[in-house]
Design a protein around this motif. Structure first.
Motif, PDB file in Angstrom:
ATOM      1  N   GLU A  10       1.723  -0.949   7.349  1.00  0.00           N
ATOM      2  CA  GLU A  10       1.151   0.166   6.582  1.00  0.00           C
ATOM      3  C   GLU A  10       1.293   1.478   7.347  1.00  0.00           C
ATOM      4  N   THR A  14       3.450   4.632   6.030  1.00  0.00           N
ATOM      5  CA  THR A  14       2.708   5.869   5.773  1.00  0.00           C
ATOM      6  C   THR A  14       3.208   7.004   6.661  1.00  0.00           C
ATOM      7  N   GLU A  19       1.682   8.235   2.066  1.00  0.00           N
ATOM      8  CA  GLU A  19       0.682   7.335   1.481  1.00  0.00           C
ATOM      9  C   GLU A  19       1.110   6.824   0.109  1.00  0.00           C
ATOM     10  N   ALA A  20       1.721   7.678  -0.709  1.00  0.00           N
ATOM     11  CA  ALA A  20       2.135   7.264  -2.053  1.00  0.00           C
ATOM     12  C   ALA A  20       3.156   6.133  -1.987  1.00  0.00           C
ATOM     13  N   TRP A  22       3.397   3.904   0.429  1.00  0.00           N
ATOM     14  CA  TRP A  22       2.672   2.701   0.828  1.00  0.00           C
ATOM     15  C   TRP A  22       1.952   2.082  -0.371  1.00  0.00           C
ATOM     16  N   LEU A  23       1.295   2.895  -1.166  1.00  0.00           N
ATOM     17  CA  LEU A  23       0.579   2.376  -2.336  1.00  0.00           C
ATOM     18  C   LEU A  23       1.545   1.735  -3.326  1.00  0.00           C
ATOM     19  N   SER A  24       2.716   2.319  -3.460  1.00  0.00           N
ATOM     20  CA  SER A  24       3.752   1.753  -4.328  1.00  0.00           C
ATOM     21  C   SER A  24       4.210   0.387  -3.795  1.00  0.00           C
ATOM     22  N   LYS A  26       2.471  -1.669  -1.868  1.00  0.00           N
ATOM     23  CA  LYS A  26       1.379  -2.630  -2.066  1.00  0.00           C
ATOM     24  C   LYS A  26       1.352  -3.130  -3.507  1.00  0.00           C
ATOM     25  N   LYS A  27       1.527  -2.211  -4.436  1.00  0.00           N
ATOM     26  CA  LYS A  27       1.518  -2.594  -5.856  1.00  0.00           C
ATOM     27  C   LYS A  27       2.691  -3.527  -6.157  1.00  0.00           C
ATOM     28  N   ASP A  32      -3.481  -7.569  -3.058  1.00  0.00           N
ATOM     29  CA  ASP A  32      -4.706  -6.891  -3.450  1.00  0.00           C
ATOM     30  C   ASP A  32      -5.711  -6.916  -2.297  1.00  0.00           C
ATOM     31  N   ASP A  34      -7.549  -4.181   0.206  1.00  0.00           N
ATOM     32  CA  ASP A  34      -7.755  -2.745   0.405  1.00  0.00           C
ATOM     33  C   ASP A  34      -7.544  -2.331   1.856  1.00  0.00           C
TER      34      ASP A  34
END
Length: 181
Positions: A10, A14, A19-20, A22-24, A26-27, A32, A34
């Motif tokens: 992560e 990042t 950050e965006a 990384w979130l992509s 993870k999705k 799931d 946090d």
């Protein structure tokens, strides 16, 4: 694998991509969680899913992602989290690599549920050596090569890494020849 591995992935993503991204990742990985707790063990499948999703998201191969993560692990994570242990490995790249078989013994004091790889060193000369990498985990040879490259940069000693042979049916480990000038 312990949460510190996933947290480090992560942090690498990042730091380099934001950050965006990384979130992509993870999705895309369908993970799931946090927040990864460094000292908690997680299923290895989570790490593999994150690395695979990172490769897809970044338009890279899994080999490239694992290699980059190996470098990141040495140059960022290990220096920040295990600075004194890293320093105790030796005053030169050669010394560190020769002492590598003992490194995970010390790490297991911090992470008692660790399933560490095993390293053996052979064919030691002034300018090269062979490292034998044994692991119950599959597909991490490129990560290990990234670790070696990170060590090369840490010790300011350029290296070449040659695959002698890879883990495969009939061969229970990877062997790398590390050469420096």
């Amino acid at each position: 694998m312990y949460g510190i591995i996933n947290r480090s992935i992560e942090e690498m993503v990042t730091f380099n991509y934001g950050e965006a991204t990384w979130l992509s990742i993870k999705k895309l990985s369908n993970i799931d969680v946090d927040y990864f707790i460094s000292t908690e063990p997680y299923d290895d499948d989570i790490t593999y899913k994150l690395a695979t999703a990172a490769a897809t998201s970044l338009g890279a191969t899994l080999s490239e992602v694992l290699f980059s993560f190996g470098e990141w692990w040495i140059l960022r994570t290990s220096k920040e989290k295990y600075g004194s242990m890293m320093a105790s490995g030796g005053d030169s790249l050669r010394d560190f690599l020769i002492n590598l078989p003992n490194f995970h013994t010390r790490i297991m004091l911090i992470y008692p549920k660790l399933t560490p790889p095993e390293f053996q060193v052979s064919d030691i000369t002034d300018r090269s050596l062979h490292i034998h990498y044994y692991s119950k985990r599959e597909g991490l040879g490129d990560f290990v090569k990234g670790l070696f490259m990170g060590l090369s940069k840490m010790y300011e000693t350029p290296i070449e890494i040659e695959d002698i042979f890879s883990k495969s049916p009939g061969n229970d480990h990877d062997t790398f020849c590390i050469t420096w000038k």
